[in-house]
Design a protein around this motif. Structure first.
Motif, PDB file in Angstrom:
ATOM      1  N   GLY A  40     -21.765  74.866 -28.965  1.00 44.77           N
ATOM      2  CA  GLY A  40     -20.509  75.468 -28.535  1.00 44.77           C
ATOM      3  C   GLY A  40     -20.761  76.759 -27.781  1.00 44.77           C
ATOM      4  N   ILE A  41     -19.731  77.570 -27.718  1.00 47.26           N
ATOM      5  CA  ILE A  41     -19.801  78.850 -27.018  1.00 47.26           C
ATOM      6  C   ILE A  41     -20.147  79.924 -28.036  1.00 47.26           C
ATOM      7  CG2 ILE A  41     -18.522  80.497 -25.603  1.00 47.26           C
ATOM      8  CD1 ILE A  41     -16.621  78.142 -24.893  1.00 47.26           C
ATOM      9  N   GLY A  42     -21.071  80.772 -27.691  1.00 43.69           N
ATOM     10  CA  GLY A  42     -21.442  81.865 -28.586  1.00 43.69           C
ATOM     11  C   GLY A  42     -20.299  82.852 -28.756  1.00 43.69           C
ATOM     12  N   ILE A  43     -20.281  83.503 -29.874  1.00 40.83           N
ATOM     13  CA  ILE A  43     -19.263  84.516 -30.166  1.00 40.83           C
ATOM     14  C   ILE A  43     -19.972  85.864 -30.228  1.00 40.83           C
ATOM     15  CG2 ILE A  43     -17.521  85.301 -31.800  1.00 40.83           C
ATOM     16  CD1 ILE A  43     -17.329  82.339 -32.741  1.00 40.83           C
ATOM     17  N   ALA A  44     -19.624  86.735 -29.302  1.00 43.58           N
ATOM     18  CA  ALA A  44     -20.288  88.040 -29.218  1.00 43.58           C
ATOM     19  C   ALA A  44     -19.873  88.940 -30.378  1.00 43.58           C
ATOM     20  CB  ALA A  44     -19.940  88.715 -27.893  1.00 43.58           C
ATOM     21  N   ASN A  45     -20.793  89.790 -30.801  1.00 43.58           N
ATOM     22  CA  ASN A  45     -20.469  90.828 -31.778  1.00 43.58           C
ATOM     23  C   ASN A  45     -19.893  91.997 -31.002  1.00 43.58           C
ATOM     24  OD1 ASN A  45     -21.336  89.537 -34.140  1.00 43.58           O
ATOM     25  ND2 ASN A  45     -23.452  90.071 -33.703  1.00 43.58           N
ATOM     26  N   ILE A  46     -18.668  92.355 -31.316  1.00 41.51           N
ATOM     27  CA  ILE A  46     -17.963  93.398 -30.580  1.00 41.51           C
ATOM     28  C   ILE A  46     -17.904  94.671 -31.415  1.00 41.51           C
ATOM     29  CG2 ILE A  46     -15.769  94.039 -29.505  1.00 41.51           C
ATOM     30  CD1 ILE A  46     -17.112  91.762 -28.039  1.00 41.51           C
ATOM     31  N   ALA A  47     -18.328  95.762 -30.809  1.00 44.86           N
ATOM     32  CA  ALA A  47     -18.156  97.080 -31.425  1.00 44.86           C
ATOM     33  C   ALA A  47     -16.885  97.665 -30.833  1.00 44.86           C
ATOM     34  CB  ALA A  47     -19.352  97.966 -31.117  1.00 44.86           C
ATOM     35  N   HIS A  48     -15.922  97.913 -31.679  1.00 44.30           N
ATOM     36  CA  HIS A  48     -14.614  98.374 -31.219  1.00 44.30           C
ATOM     37  C   HIS A  48     -14.276  99.665 -31.955  1.00 44.30           C
ATOM     38  CE1 HIS A  48     -10.360  97.963 -30.056  1.00 44.30           C
ATOM     39  NE2 HIS A  48     -10.807  97.109 -29.157  1.00 44.30           N
ATOM     40  N   PRO A  49     -13.946 100.713 -31.234  1.00 47.28           N
ATOM     41  CA  PRO A  49     -13.728 102.010 -31.881  1.00 47.28           C
ATOM     42  C   PRO A  49     -12.477 102.094 -32.756  1.00 47.28           C
ATOM     43  CG  PRO A  49     -13.182 102.135 -29.555  1.00 47.28           C
ATOM     44  CD  PRO A  49     -13.786 100.775 -29.787  1.00 47.28           C
ATOM     45  N   ALA A  50     -11.520 101.224 -32.514  1.00 46.59           N
ATOM     46  CA  ALA A  50     -10.256 101.267 -33.260  1.00 46.59           C
ATOM     47  C   ALA A  50      -9.848  99.837 -33.590  1.00 46.59           C
ATOM     48  CB  ALA A  50      -9.185 101.948 -32.411  1.00 46.59           C
ATOM     49  N   PRO A  51      -8.815  99.674 -34.419  1.00 46.93           N
ATOM     50  CA  PRO A  51      -8.332  98.315 -34.679  1.00 46.93           C
ATOM     51  C   PRO A  51      -7.904  97.637 -33.372  1.00 46.93           C
ATOM     52  CG  PRO A  51      -7.380  99.845 -36.249  1.00 46.93           C
ATOM     53  CD  PRO A  51      -8.101 100.671 -35.228  1.00 46.93           C
ATOM     54  N   VAL A  52      -8.159  96.338 -33.290  1.00 48.58           N
ATOM     55  CA  VAL A  52      -7.801  95.578 -32.102  1.00 48.58           C
ATOM     56  C   VAL A  52      -6.281  95.470 -32.024  1.00 48.58           C
ATOM     57  CG1 VAL A  52      -8.036  93.353 -30.929  1.00 48.58           C
ATOM     58  CG2 VAL A  52      -9.955  94.279 -32.245  1.00 48.58           C
ATOM     59  N   ASP A  53      -5.725  95.791 -30.870  1.00 49.31           N
ATOM     60  CA  ASP A  53      -4.284  95.732 -30.641  1.00 49.31           C
ATOM     61  C   ASP A  53      -3.934  94.346 -30.130  1.00 49.31           C
ATOM     62  OD1 ASP A  53      -1.790  95.867 -28.924  1.00 49.31           O
ATOM     63  OD2 ASP A  53      -1.771  97.891 -29.785  1.00 49.31           O
ATOM     64  N   PHE A  54      -3.134  93.606 -30.903  1.00 49.56           N
ATOM     65  CA  PHE A  54      -2.797  92.236 -30.533  1.00 49.56           C
ATOM     66  C   PHE A  54      -2.134  92.169 -29.166  1.00 49.56           C
ATOM     67  CE2 PHE A  54       0.175  88.697 -30.252  1.00 49.56           C
ATOM     68  CZ  PHE A  54      -0.706  87.629 -30.390  1.00 49.56           C
ATOM     69  N   GLN A  55      -1.089  92.948 -28.971  1.00 48.04           N
ATOM     70  CA  GLN A  55      -0.309  92.842 -27.735  1.00 48.04           C
ATOM     71  C   GLN A  55      -1.118  93.269 -26.508  1.00 48.04           C
ATOM     72  OE1 GLN A  55       3.675  94.314 -27.860  1.00 48.04           O
ATOM     73  NE2 GLN A  55       3.935  94.218 -25.653  1.00 48.04           N
ATOM     74  N   LYS A  56      -1.912  94.299 -26.625  1.00 47.07           N
ATOM     75  CA  LYS A  56      -2.633  94.821 -25.463  1.00 47.07           C
ATOM     76  C   LYS A  56      -3.967  94.123 -25.200  1.00 47.07           C
ATOM     77  CE  LYS A  56      -0.672  99.440 -25.756  1.00 47.07           C
ATOM     78  NZ  LYS A  56      -0.943 100.845 -26.057  1.00 47.07           N
ATOM     79  N   GLU A  57      -4.609  93.589 -26.260  1.00 44.61           N
ATOM     80  CA  GLU A  57      -5.950  93.050 -26.084  1.00 44.61           C
ATOM     81  C   GLU A  57      -6.068  91.545 -26.318  1.00 44.61           C
ATOM     82  OE1 GLU A  57      -9.083  96.136 -27.382  1.00 44.61           O
ATOM     83  OE2 GLU A  57      -7.354  96.472 -28.720  1.00 44.61           O
ATOM     84  N   VAL A  58      -5.434  91.032 -27.347  1.00 44.46           N
ATOM     85  CA  VAL A  58      -5.566  89.608 -27.672  1.00 44.46           C
ATOM     86  C   VAL A  58      -4.566  88.763 -26.887  1.00 44.46           C
ATOM     87  CG1 VAL A  58      -5.452  87.891 -29.525  1.00 44.46           C
ATOM     88  CG2 VAL A  58      -6.482  90.130 -29.957  1.00 44.46           C
ATOM     89  N   LEU A  59      -3.325  89.190 -26.832  1.00 43.80           N
ATOM     90  CA  LEU A  59      -2.297  88.411 -26.151  1.00 43.80           C
ATOM     91  C   LEU A  59      -2.624  88.130 -24.687  1.00 43.80           C
ATOM     92  CD1 LEU A  59       0.367  86.953 -26.585  1.00 43.80           C
ATOM     93  CD2 LEU A  59       1.559  89.078 -26.038  1.00 43.80           C
ATOM     94  N   PRO A  60      -3.170  89.075 -23.917  1.00 48.22           N
ATOM     95  CA  PRO A  60      -3.530  88.744 -22.526  1.00 48.22           C
ATOM     96  C   PRO A  60      -4.584  87.631 -22.423  1.00 48.22           C
ATOM     97  CG  PRO A  60      -3.407  91.117 -22.791  1.00 48.22           C
ATOM     98  CD  PRO A  60      -3.283  90.522 -24.164  1.00 48.22           C
ATOM     99  N   ILE A  61      -5.516  87.575 -23.373  1.00 48.57           N
ATOM    100  CA  ILE A  61      -6.515  86.504 -23.384  1.00 48.57           C
ATOM    101  C   ILE A  61      -5.822  85.170 -23.620  1.00 48.57           C
ATOM    102  CG2 ILE A  61      -8.511  85.539 -24.614  1.00 48.57           C
ATOM    103  CD1 ILE A  61      -9.290  88.471 -25.296  1.00 48.57           C
ATOM    104  N   LEU A  62      -4.929  85.141 -24.603  1.00 49.33           N
ATOM    105  CA  LEU A  62      -4.209  83.914 -24.915  1.00 49.33           C
ATOM    106  C   LEU A  62      -3.279  83.521 -23.778  1.00 49.33           C
ATOM    107  CD1 LEU A  62      -3.320  84.658 -28.657  1.00 49.33           C
ATOM    108  CD2 LEU A  62      -5.220  83.298 -27.773  1.00 49.33           C
ATOM    109  N   ALA A  63      -2.648  84.507 -23.148  1.00 49.03           N
ATOM    110  CA  ALA A  63      -1.714  84.232 -22.058  1.00 49.03           C
ATOM    111  C   ALA A  63      -2.415  83.593 -20.864  1.00 49.03           C
ATOM    112  CB  ALA A  63      -1.009  85.513 -21.627  1.00 49.03           C
ATOM    113  N   SER A  64      -3.663  83.968 -20.618  1.00 53.23           N
ATOM    114  CA  SER A  64      -4.361  83.434 -19.452  1.00 53.23           C
ATOM    115  C   SER A  64      -4.848  82.003 -19.653  1.00 53.23           C
ATOM    116  CB  SER A  64      -5.529  84.338 -19.075  1.00 53.23           C
ATOM    117  OG  SER A  64      -6.507  84.322 -20.083  1.00 53.23           O
TER     118      SER A  64
END
Length: 179
Positions: A40-64
């Motif tokens: 399958g596709i590898g899943i990168a380990n992401i270092a994120h300074p703050a909690p992931v914001d659904f509307q600003k970060e996840v939703l655009p991925i899903l929308a595309s």
């Protein structure tokens, strides 16, 4: 004794040759088992300074790539991916996300092509493409953080002040010709 061992050895060889290798070791026999699935596709380990914001970060991925088929209007397989609440509710195969368990979440497994279901399907009608390892890593991190968030659809209306430059006209002269 030595002669008997040689006779047994030759007998075994003869049996193997006559049976077409049916008794051969599994590694030399042609396999009737289906080939194993690709990793399958590898899943990168992401270092994120703050909690992931659904509307600003996840939703655009899903929308595309995902929302064309998994929205409130269409909802293929009964699955809506527009809000975290919709994902927790899930579709025909159950919840799309399991909070704090990204590797067990159907959304991530399907998008990474690591389960029985692979999304988006090849040759789909909406031209959706596979997510990148970084996008998958961000979604996994969001799920591992609890899969929380909300979507606000606040429309900000801009008001502008219109200044009156001339006095309003209440009548328009018309000529005898109607112009």
């Amino acid at each position: 004794m030595r002669r008997e061992l040689l006779m047994i050895r030759w007998s075994l060889i003869a049996v193997l040759l006559c049976c077409g290798g049916a008794f051969a070791a599994p590694s030399t026999r042609p396999s009737t088992m289906p080939a194993t699935r690709p990793a399958g596709i590898g899943i990168a380990n992401i270092a994120h300074p703050a909690p992931v914001d659904f509307q600003k970060e996840v939703l655009p991925i899903l929308a595309s790539n995902c929302l064309a088929c998994h929205n409130k209007t269409k909802a293929k397989a009964g699955l809506i991916l527009e809000t975290p609440a919709d994902m927790l509710k899930g579709g025909d195969t159950g919840p799309a996300v399991v909070p704090k368990k990204g590797t067990e979440s159907l959304l991530l497994l399907a998008a990474a092509h690591q389960g029985e279901l692979s999304m988006p399907p090849k040759d789909n009608k909406v031209a959706a493409v596979d997510l990148t390892p970084q996008q998958l890593g961000l979604i996994k991190l969001w799920i591992d953080q609890g899969a929380t968030g909300s979507v606000s659809s606040i429309v900000q209306e801009k008001c502008r002040v219109v200044q009156q430059r001339s006095a309003p006209t209440h009548g328009v002269p018309i000529s005898a010709a109607g112009q």
